[in-house]
Scaffold this active site. Structure first.
Site, mmCIF file in Angstrom:
data_model
loop_
_atom_site.group_PDB
_atom_site.id
_atom_site.type_symbol
_atom_site.label_atom_id
_atom_site.label_comp_id
_atom_site.label_asym_id
_atom_site.label_seq_id
_atom_site.Cartn_x
_atom_site.Cartn_y
_atom_site.Cartn_z
ATOM 1 N N GLY A 70 0.856 -1.113 -0.062
ATOM 2 C CA GLY A 70 0.084 0.037 -0.235
ATOM 3 C C GLY A 70 0.887 1.305 -0.075
ATOM 4 N N ASP A 71 0.100 2.559 -0.111
ATOM 5 C CA ASP A 71 0.780 3.844 -0.342
ATOM 6 C C ASP A 71 1.871 3.963 -1.325
ATOM 7 O OD1 ASP A 71 -0.574 4.139 2.098
ATOM 8 O OD2 ASP A 71 1.104 3.008 3.457
ATOM 9 N N GLU A 72 1.793 3.218 -2.356
ATOM 10 C CA GLU A 72 2.549 3.237 -3.269
ATOM 11 C C GLU A 72 2.414 4.341 -4.240
ATOM 12 O OE1 GLU A 72 0.503 0.830 -3.301
ATOM 13 O OE2 GLU A 72 1.415 -1.191 -2.880
ATOM 14 N N GLY A 89 -2.997 6.856 -5.912
ATOM 15 C CA GLY A 89 -4.268 7.968 -6.153
ATOM 16 C C GLY A 89 -3.431 8.889 -7.146
ATOM 17 N N HIS A 114 -5.640 7.528 -0.330
ATOM 18 C CA HIS A 114 -5.230 7.929 -1.726
ATOM 19 C C HIS A 114 -4.874 9.451 -1.890
ATOM 20 C CE1 HIS A 114 -6.677 3.586 -3.519
ATOM 21 N NE2 HIS A 114 -5.550 3.636 -2.513
ATOM 22 N N THR A 115 -3.683 9.953 -1.995
ATOM 23 C CA THR A 115 -3.391 11.475 -1.861
ATOM 24 C C THR A 115 -3.333 11.945 -3.434
ATOM 25 O OG1 THR A 115 -1.974 11.193 0.063
ATOM 26 C CG2 THR A 115 -2.056 13.306 -1.154
ATOM 27 N N ASP A 171 12.584 10.511 -7.074
ATOM 28 C CA ASP A 171 13.258 11.824 -6.585
ATOM 29 C C ASP A 171 13.651 11.741 -5.326
ATOM 30 O OD1 ASP A 171 10.326 11.857 -6.564
ATOM 31 O OD2 ASP A 171 10.383 13.756 -5.587
ATOM 32 N N SER A 212 7.467 8.657 -11.631
ATOM 33 C CA SER A 212 6.822 9.795 -11.060
ATOM 34 C C SER A 212 8.143 10.297 -10.388
ATOM 35 C CB SER A 212 5.865 9.253 -10.178
ATOM 36 O OG SER A 212 5.741 10.666 -9.144
ATOM 37 N N GLY A 230 7.800 13.716 -8.755
ATOM 38 C CA GLY A 230 7.188 14.858 -7.976
ATOM 39 C C GLY A 230 5.784 14.676 -7.537
HETATM 40 P P1 IMP Z 1 -6.826 -2.988 8.178
HETATM 41 O O1 IMP Z 1 -6.992 -2.976 6.722
HETATM 42 O O2 IMP Z 1 -7.405 -1.592 8.739
HETATM 43 O O3 IMP Z 1 -7.567 -4.109 8.797
HETATM 44 O O4 IMP Z 1 -5.350 -3.287 8.538
HETATM 45 C C1 IMP Z 1 -4.662 -4.271 8.204
HETATM 46 C C2 IMP Z 1 -3.184 -3.898 7.926
HETATM 47 O O5 IMP Z 1 -3.269 -3.549 6.546
HETATM 48 C C3 IMP Z 1 -2.538 -3.006 8.832
HETATM 49 O O6 IMP Z 1 -1.269 -3.162 9.067
HETATM 50 C C4 IMP Z 1 -2.766 -1.609 8.171
HETATM 51 O O7 IMP Z 1 -1.792 -0.779 8.302
HETATM 52 C C5 IMP Z 1 -2.443 -2.193 6.550
HETATM 53 N N1 IMP Z 1 -3.142 -0.986 5.626
HETATM 54 C C6 IMP Z 1 -4.583 -1.161 5.389
HETATM 55 N N2 IMP Z 1 -4.704 -0.594 4.355
HETATM 56 C C7 IMP Z 1 -3.758 0.021 4.029
HETATM 57 C C8 IMP Z 1 -3.477 1.238 3.116
HETATM 58 O O8 IMP Z 1 -4.378 1.467 2.122
HETATM 59 N N3 IMP Z 1 -2.177 1.445 2.842
HETATM 60 C C9 IMP Z 1 -1.180 0.881 3.633
HETATM 61 N N4 IMP Z 1 -1.514 0.131 4.754
HETATM 62 C C10 IMP Z 1 -2.782 -0.426 4.785
#
Ligand code: IMP
Length: 422
Positions: free
Chosen positions: A11-13, A16, A40-41, A331, A411, A413
């Site tokens: 996640g957080d790649e 968004g 998603h930012t 970057d 990407s 920036g």
């Molecule tokens: P939950 O989805 O809230 O049950 O969290 C389960 C795990 O997934 C936790 O370790 C969260 O930090 C991680 N997690 C869930 N959604 C995201 C996301 O969109 N980005 C990053 N980590 C996420």
């Protein structure tokens, strides 16, 4: 044409931003799984937005929240209000499936209690009730939007749920929930969202017949997939592209582009519980965290920082079949003393693959690294691949060779425009 953007790490790649960019050519952008655990930012001419439920494509295309999404109504309504304030029209542009399951106040309480009970092996969830709402869904105890629109049914289901949940909540030392209060709140929420509710299956399948461009927006990342991620340090939904069938009623045979998004390094949000073989601790990790503003978009928690892990990306490619790659935040690697790239793992001296081990053994693997020199040029204004510094190209091309897919988007920036498209 039907395309999907998925996260290839935890996640957080930066999905968004890529969705915001690609949705300029889309008729519909669709969320099909997860809930407001996603964040998603998006930074564009309307401002900076942290989208949790409404697809990031809403700025350029119609947006669909399909049946696979679990909905937290206060969050959804807040997001709708923020978008309207920014001048984004929602009437006839936002569509919500009547089949979505609702996150109820007891789901959030149970999420916290159940996760805390696991102590140092907790998943460190976002606390949004995601695990519990999915448990109720698969055990036929969920409450859906369609129930919300049918007062007697909603009241009956809420009554049954509270009878059971309040017993558990009380036994675990939390305050019981009040039927009347929840019933009133949810009836108000129902009135607000009613104009947006529809059968999104029909909407999307008709759009496919008319050759519209549909972009699915994956949430989270492959290693948070409930089956194939680093279980139990995962989320509750399936993150695979084929899940558009279950989560939106769209046959995956229509998918033409599967675009995987991976950061030029990796991050993981938790409190240190999940195994992250290539984690960068100490000063360098802190430096990248601050430079990259690596704090969770949903919870604000500091993200753990790691080197790019090709072993994980190769698995992500096998299981999702992605045919395009977007590398984000390159970057952030500018001016680092050295850049490391993990090409595989060893366990007890033997080469092993991600799929050979469970999360406990994954803690013990030793990454195999290749090292790269960094560069000192500012990348933020570069829009053509050939203008990137030689060392940046070397790093990207090595990833492409090892993974076997071209980085079509790079990407450089945060803004929509700060992207090299090849
Ligand atoms: P939950 O989805 O809230 O049950 O969290 C389960 C795990 O997934 C936790 O370790 C969260 O930090 C991680 N997690 C869930 N959604 C995201 C996301 O969109 N980005 C990053 N980590 C996420």
């Amino acid at each position: 044409m039907v395309s999907i953007v998925i996260g290839a790490q935890w996640g957080d790649e930066g999905k968004g931003k890529i969705v915001d960019l690609l949705s300029k050519k889309s008729d519909y952008t669709v969320r099909f799984h997860g809930g407001n655990n996603a964040g998603h930012t998006v930074i564009n001419k309307y401002g900076t937005f942290k989208m949790h439920l409404i697809p990031s494509g809403i700025f350029s295309s119609r947006a669909v929240i399909a049946n696979g999404v679990v909905l937290d109504l206060p969050t959804l309504i807040q997001e709708m209000t923020d978008l309207k304030k920014a001048g984004i029209k929602l009437k006839k542009r936002l569509f919500i499936s009547q089949r979505c399951h609702l996150i109820m106040p007891y789901h959030r309480i149970l999420d916290k209690i159940l996760d805390e009970a696991k102590g140092s092996r907790k998943t460190a969830t976002t606390g949004r009730g995601i695990g519990p709402v999915h448990s109720d869904k698969v055990s036929y105890n969920g409450i859906r939007i369609t129930d919300l629109l049918n007062k007697p049914i909603f009241e009956e289901k809420l009554g049954v749920a509270l009878t059971v949940k309040n017993k558990v909540i009380k036994a675990l030392g939390e305050k019981e929930l009040d039927f009347k209060e929840i019933n009133k709140q949810f009836s108000e929420y129902g009135e607000i969202i009613k104009p947006y509710i529809t059968e999104t299956y029909t909407l999307l399948n008709n759009a496919i017949k008319q050759n519209k461009n549909i972009l699915f927006e994956g949430a989270h990342g492959i290693f948070l997939d409930n089956d194939w991620g680093t279980y139990p340090f995962v989320s509750a939904s399936s993150i695979l592209p084929s899940n558009i069938a279950q989560g939106a009623g769209v046959n995956p045979k229509y998918l033409k582009n599967i675009i995987a998004v991976a950061k030029a390094y990796a991050t993981r949000v938790d409190n240190g519980e999940c195994p992250v073989p290539t984690e960068i601790t100490g000063e360098l990790g802190n430096f990248i965290r601050e430079k990259g503003h690596e704090y969770g978009a949903t919870t604000g928690r500091p993200r753990r920082i790691a080197w790019f892990d090709v072993e994980l990306l190769k698995f992500a490619k096998e299981i999702t079949g992605f045919n395009q790659l977007a590398v984000t935040k390159i970057d952030m690697l500018t001016n680092l003393p050295k850049i490391k790239l993990c090409t595989g793992y060893r366990l007890n001296g033997k080469k092993i693959n991600y799929i050979d081990v469970d999360a406990e053994a994954l803690r013990k693997v030793t990454p195999i690294y290749e090292e790269f020199d960094s560069w000192s040029q500012d990348l933020s204004k570069i829009r053509k691949y050939q203008n990137l510094p030689r060392n940046a190209k070397k790093y990207i091309e090595r990833i492409e060779k090892l993974v076997g897919v071209k980085a079509k988007y790079i990407s450089v920036g945060a803004e929509r425009e700060a992207t090299i498209i090849r």
